[in-house]
Design a protein around this motif. Sequence first.
Motif, PDB file in Angstrom:
ATOM      1  N   UNK A  93       0.829  -1.217   0.000  1.00  0.00           N
ATOM      2  CA  UNK A  93       0.000   0.000   0.000  1.00  0.00           C
ATOM      3  C   UNK A  93       0.853   1.253   0.000  1.00  0.00           C
ATOM      4  N   UNK A  94       2.008   1.198   0.641  1.00  0.00           N
ATOM      5  CA  UNK A  94       2.941   2.329   0.585  1.00  0.00           C
ATOM      6  C   UNK A  94       3.433   2.533  -0.847  1.00  0.00           C
ATOM      7  N   UNK A  95       3.767   1.439  -1.539  1.00  0.00           N
ATOM      8  CA  UNK A  95       4.207   1.546  -2.926  1.00  0.00           C
ATOM      9  C   UNK A  95       3.117   2.192  -3.785  1.00  0.00           C
ATOM     10  N   UNK A  96       1.858   1.823  -3.554  1.00  0.00           N
ATOM     11  CA  UNK A  96       0.767   2.354  -4.363  1.00  0.00           C
ATOM     12  C   UNK A  96       0.498   3.831  -4.103  1.00  0.00           C
ATOM     13  N   UNK A  97       1.054   4.387  -3.036  1.00  0.00           N
ATOM     14  CA  UNK A  97       0.854   5.795  -2.728  1.00  0.00           C
ATOM     15  C   UNK A  97       2.071   6.654  -3.055  1.00  0.00           C
ATOM     16  N   UNK A  98       3.048   6.071  -3.698  1.00  0.00           N
ATOM     17  CA  UNK A  98       4.241   6.831  -4.079  1.00  0.00           C
ATOM     18  C   UNK A  98       3.962   7.821  -5.202  1.00  0.00           C
ATOM     19  N   UNK A 116      -2.258   9.553  -8.941  1.00  0.00           N
ATOM     20  CA  UNK A 116      -2.897   9.464 -10.255  1.00  0.00           C
ATOM     21  C   UNK A 116      -3.087  10.870 -10.798  1.00  0.00           C
ATOM     22  N   UNK A 117      -2.656  11.164 -12.045  1.00  0.00           N
ATOM     23  CA  UNK A 117      -2.865  12.506 -12.608  1.00  0.00           C
ATOM     24  C   UNK A 117      -4.342  12.894 -12.569  1.00  0.00           C
ATOM     25  N   UNK A 118      -4.626  14.071 -12.034  1.00  0.00           N
ATOM     26  CA  UNK A 118      -5.993  14.530 -11.949  1.00  0.00           C
ATOM     27  C   UNK A 118      -6.751  13.994 -10.744  1.00  0.00           C
ATOM     28  N   UNK A 119      -6.129  13.086 -10.001  1.00  0.00           N
ATOM     29  CA  UNK A 119      -6.771  12.519  -8.809  1.00  0.00           C
ATOM     30  C   UNK A 119      -5.708  12.359  -7.725  1.00  0.00           C
ATOM     31  N   UNK A 120      -5.106  13.469  -7.296  1.00  0.00           N
ATOM     32  CA  UNK A 120      -3.974  13.405  -6.370  1.00  0.00           C
ATOM     33  C   UNK A 120      -4.302  12.780  -5.025  1.00  0.00           C
ATOM     34  N   UNK A 121      -5.576  12.740  -4.681  1.00  0.00           N
ATOM     35  CA  UNK A 121      -5.926  12.182  -3.378  1.00  0.00           C
ATOM     36  C   UNK A 121      -5.929  10.653  -3.403  1.00  0.00           C
ATOM     37  N   UNK A 122      -5.911  10.045  -4.565  1.00  0.00           N
ATOM     38  CA  UNK A 122      -6.035   8.589  -4.653  1.00  0.00           C
ATOM     39  C   UNK A 122      -4.717   7.915  -4.956  1.00  0.00           C
ATOM     40  N   UNK A 123      -4.584   6.644  -4.559  1.00  0.00           N
ATOM     41  CA  UNK A 123      -3.357   5.906  -4.833  1.00  0.00           C
ATOM     42  C   UNK A 123      -3.257   5.507  -6.292  1.00  0.00           C
ATOM     43  N   UNK A 124      -2.065   5.509  -6.812  1.00  0.00           N
ATOM     44  CA  UNK A 124      -1.807   5.052  -8.180  1.00  0.00           C
ATOM     45  C   UNK A 124      -1.268   3.634  -8.132  1.00  0.00           C
ATOM     46  N   UNK A 128      18.262   6.449   1.158  1.00  0.00           N
ATOM     47  CA  UNK A 128      17.703   7.087   2.353  1.00  0.00           C
ATOM     48  C   UNK A 128      16.472   7.932   2.014  1.00  0.00           C
ATOM     49  N   UNK A 129      16.503   8.587   0.828  1.00  0.00           N
ATOM     50  CA  UNK A 129      15.352   9.373   0.392  1.00  0.00           C
ATOM     51  C   UNK A 129      14.188   8.466   0.028  1.00  0.00           C
ATOM     52  N   UNK A 130      14.481   7.345  -0.620  1.00  0.00           N
ATOM     53  CA  UNK A 130      13.426   6.382  -0.961  1.00  0.00           C
ATOM     54  C   UNK A 130      12.764   5.853   0.313  1.00  0.00           C
ATOM     55  N   UNK A 131      13.563   5.540   1.318  1.00  0.00           N
ATOM     56  CA  UNK A 131      13.001   5.044   2.577  1.00  0.00           C
ATOM     57  C   UNK A 131      12.145   6.100   3.241  1.00  0.00           C
ATOM     58  N   UNK A 132      12.588   7.362   3.216  1.00  0.00           N
ATOM     59  CA  UNK A 132      11.799   8.433   3.819  1.00  0.00           C
ATOM     60  C   UNK A 132      10.456   8.570   3.128  1.00  0.00           C
ATOM     61  N   UNK A 133      10.447   8.552   1.808  1.00  0.00           N
ATOM     62  CA  UNK A 133       9.197   8.690   1.065  1.00  0.00           C
ATOM     63  C   UNK A 133       8.244   7.532   1.356  1.00  0.00           C
ATOM     64  N   UNK A 138       4.513   7.568   3.124  1.00  0.00           N
ATOM     65  CA  UNK A 138       3.497   7.310   2.100  1.00  0.00           C
ATOM     66  C   UNK A 138       2.106   7.079   2.691  1.00  0.00           C
ATOM     67  N   UNK A 139       2.032   6.554   3.896  1.00  0.00           N
ATOM     68  CA  UNK A 139       0.734   6.293   4.518  1.00  0.00           C
ATOM     69  C   UNK A 139       0.371   7.337   5.571  1.00  0.00           C
TER      70      UNK A 139
END
Length: 349
Positions: free
Chosen positions: A267-272, A275-283, A338-343, A347-348
């Motif tokens: 789920x963290x990966x899906x929130x990285x 979605x264009x035009x739907x920033x509130x939703x997971x891609x 380290x930046x990837x881990x922070x993001x 993400x959640x």
Amino acid sequence: MKKTLAKLADGRELIYFDTDEGAVRDAPDLRPLDRVSSHPQLRRDAATGDWITIASHRQDRTYHPPAGECPLCPSRDGRLSEIPAADYEVAVFENRFPSLAGGTGRCEVVCFTPEHAAGFADLTPAAARLVLDAWTDRTAELSALPGVEQVYCFENRGAEIGVTLAHPHGQIYAFPFVTPRTAKMTAAATAHRAATGRNLFEDLLSDARAATDRVVTAGEHWTAFVPYAARWPYEVHLHPHRRVPDLTRLNEAERAEFPELYLDLLRRFDRLFPVPGRPQGPAPTPYISAWHQAPRTGGEELALHLELFTVRRTPDKLKFLAGTESGTEAFINDVAPEEAARRLREALA
């Protein structure tokens, strides 16, 4: 867990896994199928020593069928598929277009859910645990086959990865040889033991937990972290705290904790990437998720762990394996671990 064995019309094996001990899976496969005729070849690359599989018959495999013709959905409303039952929880069957077959190993397909539009991240913890049990069962069964050296359970997700069937599923390869990456890891672990007297994977886990800035999430029995020298823009390794060689050696406490942690990671990966035009939703993020297990011989130092990574580096850019990666296997990563881990930690949030 209830395990039901069945046969498809062409003689391939089909196995249902159910949490309900009363589940009945006895629907016959009514398709008029010919026996599978595939003859993949194994050829050794003399320049590197790597084994290459030649499987030209796979050019004819099913390619992006419409949802109404998905071969991994249950057989319903007169539409017959690879799963004869009208419903299932987890189903595993021999691949009709295998890369490995007969004396050169075996390939299986693992259907995680009957829901065509779902993903692994949409599963309940109980459903994810059933998949883990299926992976464990198949690891035990396939490892016992004559000539099998390594069992590899994995999921490819997303068209960007090259997936040809959208239904949520993974695969299991039973290799008759030790794969190149596993051979490299085994050699590194053997050298580390000789130099330090310690296990390499125990030290990698200890170093990540001590550094903390590369840890994404952790539980009592598992830790997920970005490796110090990550090859992919967003790459996470999930290790049990207790070193074991393969899935069959996990204890009940480790099995019980895994589903929640793994679903959290997906789920963290899906929130990285919004979605264009739907920033509130997971891609839906394309990814490869793979279990690395010790081979049958020479793998005493290798530790079971899962590697999860995506080829997407920004919302609209992919990580292509171009000149250096494909030509020399020298990776260049555009995202600091380290930046990837922070993001991923955020993400959640």
